[in-house]
Design a protein around this motif. Sequence first.
Motif, mmCIF file in Angstrom:
data_model
loop_
_atom_site.group_PDB
_atom_site.id
_atom_site.type_symbol
_atom_site.label_atom_id
_atom_site.label_comp_id
_atom_site.label_asym_id
_atom_site.label_seq_id
_atom_site.Cartn_x
_atom_site.Cartn_y
_atom_site.Cartn_z
ATOM 1 N N GLU A 12 6.145 -13.375 -7.747
ATOM 2 C CA GLU A 12 6.855 -14.192 -8.732
ATOM 3 C C GLU A 12 8.344 -13.848 -8.729
ATOM 4 O O GLU A 12 8.758 -12.789 -8.250
ATOM 5 C CB GLU A 12 6.276 -13.971 -10.132
ATOM 6 C CG GLU A 12 6.345 -12.542 -10.610
ATOM 7 C CD GLU A 12 5.712 -12.358 -11.984
ATOM 8 O OE1 GLU A 12 5.716 -13.347 -12.752
ATOM 9 O OE2 GLU A 12 5.243 -11.251 -12.281
ATOM 10 N N PHE A 45 -4.684 -13.747 -3.888
ATOM 11 C CA PHE A 45 -3.225 -13.937 -3.824
ATOM 12 C C PHE A 45 -2.821 -14.949 -4.876
ATOM 13 O O PHE A 45 -3.217 -16.115 -4.827
ATOM 14 C CB PHE A 45 -2.831 -14.418 -2.422
ATOM 15 C CG PHE A 45 -1.358 -14.670 -2.253
ATOM 16 C CD1 PHE A 45 -0.403 -13.978 -2.994
ATOM 17 C CD2 PHE A 45 -0.909 -15.606 -1.331
ATOM 18 C CE1 PHE A 45 0.947 -14.205 -2.839
ATOM 19 C CE2 PHE A 45 0.450 -15.843 -1.156
ATOM 20 C CZ PHE A 45 1.370 -15.141 -1.921
ATOM 21 N N ASN A 46 -2.048 -14.497 -5.856
ATOM 22 C CA ASN A 46 -1.541 -15.368 -6.917
ATOM 23 C C ASN A 46 -0.040 -15.596 -6.703
ATOM 24 O O ASN A 46 0.723 -14.647 -6.537
ATOM 25 C CB ASN A 46 -1.766 -14.722 -8.282
ATOM 26 C CG ASN A 46 -3.228 -14.409 -8.536
ATOM 27 O OD1 ASN A 46 -4.099 -15.264 -8.351
ATOM 28 N ND2 ASN A 46 -3.527 -13.174 -8.934
ATOM 29 N N HIS A 47 0.372 -16.851 -6.721
ATOM 30 C CA HIS A 47 1.774 -17.178 -6.411
ATOM 31 C C HIS A 47 2.155 -18.497 -7.059
ATOM 32 O O HIS A 47 1.287 -19.285 -7.457
ATOM 33 C CB HIS A 47 1.967 -17.287 -4.893
ATOM 34 C CG HIS A 47 1.059 -18.298 -4.249
ATOM 35 N ND1 HIS A 47 1.335 -19.640 -4.205
ATOM 36 C CD2 HIS A 47 -0.166 -18.142 -3.635
ATOM 37 C CE1 HIS A 47 0.363 -20.281 -3.590
ATOM 38 N NE2 HIS A 47 -0.557 -19.400 -3.230
ATOM 39 N N THR A 54 3.528 -7.533 -6.654
ATOM 40 C CA THR A 54 2.635 -6.538 -7.246
ATOM 41 C C THR A 54 1.298 -6.537 -6.519
ATOM 42 O O THR A 54 0.696 -7.599 -6.316
ATOM 43 C CB THR A 54 2.399 -6.830 -8.740
ATOM 44 O OG1 THR A 54 3.659 -6.888 -9.405
ATOM 45 C CG2 THR A 54 1.546 -5.740 -9.375
ATOM 46 N N ASP A 84 0.278 -10.368 -6.513
ATOM 47 C CA ASP A 84 0.998 -11.324 -7.365
ATOM 48 C C ASP A 84 2.452 -11.409 -6.908
ATOM 49 O O ASP A 84 3.149 -10.391 -6.810
ATOM 50 C CB ASP A 84 0.946 -10.879 -8.825
ATOM 51 C CG ASP A 84 -0.459 -10.930 -9.384
ATOM 52 O OD1 ASP A 84 -0.912 -12.034 -9.718
ATOM 53 O OD2 ASP A 84 -1.107 -9.861 -9.466
ATOM 54 N N ALA A 99 -5.614 -7.484 -5.825
ATOM 55 C CA ALA A 99 -4.855 -8.639 -6.312
ATOM 56 C C ALA A 99 -3.388 -8.511 -5.892
ATOM 57 O O ALA A 99 -2.768 -7.458 -6.086
ATOM 58 C CB ALA A 99 -4.950 -8.742 -7.827
ATOM 59 N N THR A 101 5.610 -17.429 0.339
ATOM 60 C CA THR A 101 4.232 -17.795 0.012
ATOM 61 C C THR A 101 3.395 -17.935 1.285
ATOM 62 O O THR A 101 2.269 -17.431 1.368
ATOM 63 C CB THR A 101 4.209 -19.106 -0.782
ATOM 64 O OG1 THR A 101 5.018 -18.962 -1.946
ATOM 65 C CG2 THR A 101 2.803 -19.473 -1.184
ATOM 66 N N SER A 110 -2.438 -4.652 -6.869
ATOM 67 C CA SER A 110 -3.273 -3.806 -7.730
ATOM 68 C C SER A 110 -4.681 -3.763 -7.170
ATOM 69 O O SER A 110 -5.185 -4.742 -6.616
ATOM 70 C CB SER A 110 -3.279 -4.339 -9.165
ATOM 71 O OG SER A 110 -3.694 -5.689 -9.200
ATOM 72 N N ARG A 121 4.287 -1.880 -7.267
ATOM 73 C CA ARG A 121 5.156 -3.049 -7.487
ATOM 74 C C ARG A 121 6.471 -2.882 -6.728
ATOM 75 O O ARG A 121 7.104 -1.826 -6.799
ATOM 76 C CB ARG A 121 5.445 -3.225 -8.974
ATOM 77 C CG ARG A 121 6.463 -4.331 -9.279
ATOM 78 C CD ARG A 121 6.571 -4.609 -10.748
ATOM 79 N NE ARG A 121 5.338 -5.178 -11.267
ATOM 80 C CZ ARG A 121 5.129 -5.455 -12.556
ATOM 81 N NH1 ARG A 121 6.080 -5.189 -13.448
ATOM 82 N NH2 ARG A 121 3.993 -5.971 -12.956
#
Length: 501
Positions: A427, A382-384, A437, A425, A423, A359, A439, A485
């Motif tokens: 996980e 950034f989604n985490h 990922t 991601d 974006a 992260t 995108s 991905r």
Amino acid sequence: MKIENDMHLSNLPDSVTDIFAPGFEALPFAALFYIPDDKLTLLWRNQAHAVMSGSEGRDVTGMGMFEAFPPSGDAEGSDAIAFIRKATDEIVKNGQPQEVGPSRFDLLDESGAYVEHHWQMHFAPVRKNGEIVAILQTARDVTEATLTARLAQSHRRAATSTASVAYFSYDPKTDLFLRHDAIDAMFGFEREAAGPYAAPFFERIHKDDIGAVHTEVERVLAAPHGEIASFDYRIPLPNGVERFVRVRGEIATDPIDRRPKLVGTFVDLTDIETARQELQRAVNIRESLVVEANHRIKNSLQIALSLLRLQASKQLAAGGPEAEKARAALLAVESRVRAVADVHAAIQIDDDVAQIDLTVLFNRLVQSTRKSAELPENAMLFNHPQKQIRMKSDTAIALGLMLNELLTNAIKYGAPTVEAPVALDLEICDCSQLSVTVSNADLTSSETTLAFESSGTGERLLQQFADQIGASVLRDKKDGQIVARILMALDQEHRDSAVVA
């Protein structure tokens, strides 16, 4: 159960069995009557004696004791004869019963070999008209208990001599402290100098540890029997040396005075603790060196980045198509060097292993990439997970460099804006697969291929890193988006390192 110490018989019938058999045959322990003559002539014995002595079916009446039950010809056999004759002589002389044992008297087995036996024996006079006419011997086989106690003592001696283990018994009410001499040495006392009580020992426990020791004693005293007491503390000795001791014990009832005692062992851990501290110092030094090395590498890479930017600016100032190509190449190299610098900045030493929080690393890459491309803050998201995802540095470095290539391509082909951001991601799916990922908006023509192109340096690097860590890279065009991905299965080694903290 004990037989009466003195049996008075007014008349002794011709058949001794007639009077002895009814009273002693049903007893669960061995009983034997003999005359205190030179042979110790046997008069009668019950069935329990025949079973215990392994002589069922043999009539020993009228035989001398050592004729019926011959002792071994070694020192133990001589001792067996001696203690029985001594008990007999004492009864004849003083008229008082005798208690002997545990004493050894070996018996023959079926093959004719002597087998070790230990006995607890009671001898009582049998009187007629005030005269001792026979002796009653009762015996209990205590071989198992004797050998078990002897084995326990052997274990204790072996443990004491090989592992710095010493046994103790402590009476919390009287403060009486019975212990092995090795405990005195642990506390720096000369033998017998500390006296019989525990107070001098408590006084030498480290002042920061003594409170916990008293609390633990109180706890185990209040707990049910079988509860283990556990102490680890330091002993600052008068000579300046500090010892480390571990104590384990439990409350047991003393069979002699029926008082509850804390019994257990002391273990001297000084050598182990000293080695651990030295090892910890070495680890700390190594960690400091690694941190310093990473810091210097990061600074050196920053200098390299500055030189690349300077060279790119010169190429731009020169103008022309070739200058623009050279500048683009320099910027690509700059991106990769920056990614390596971010990786070294994120390396941490944890549990003797260099680890990276993905992260933190990915956030660094996003920030530096966005800043380098002069994008608005919300043009790259950034989604985490909220928790840390820590991974061994070699795997994390490869993932970081792969991500750098994907972010660079996303900027190149997606022209990110606040309205159409890139974006990212991160996980872990079902605790068994890592998914990264990227995108972005699809601004490419319909003919643009998404497969790896052998002519592209970035694509080749991406594939090499994927092969290195056992990952795969999937690309797709969907709903006006280009989606790339990275998928990596977490085998046991990766699961151990990819810890969600």
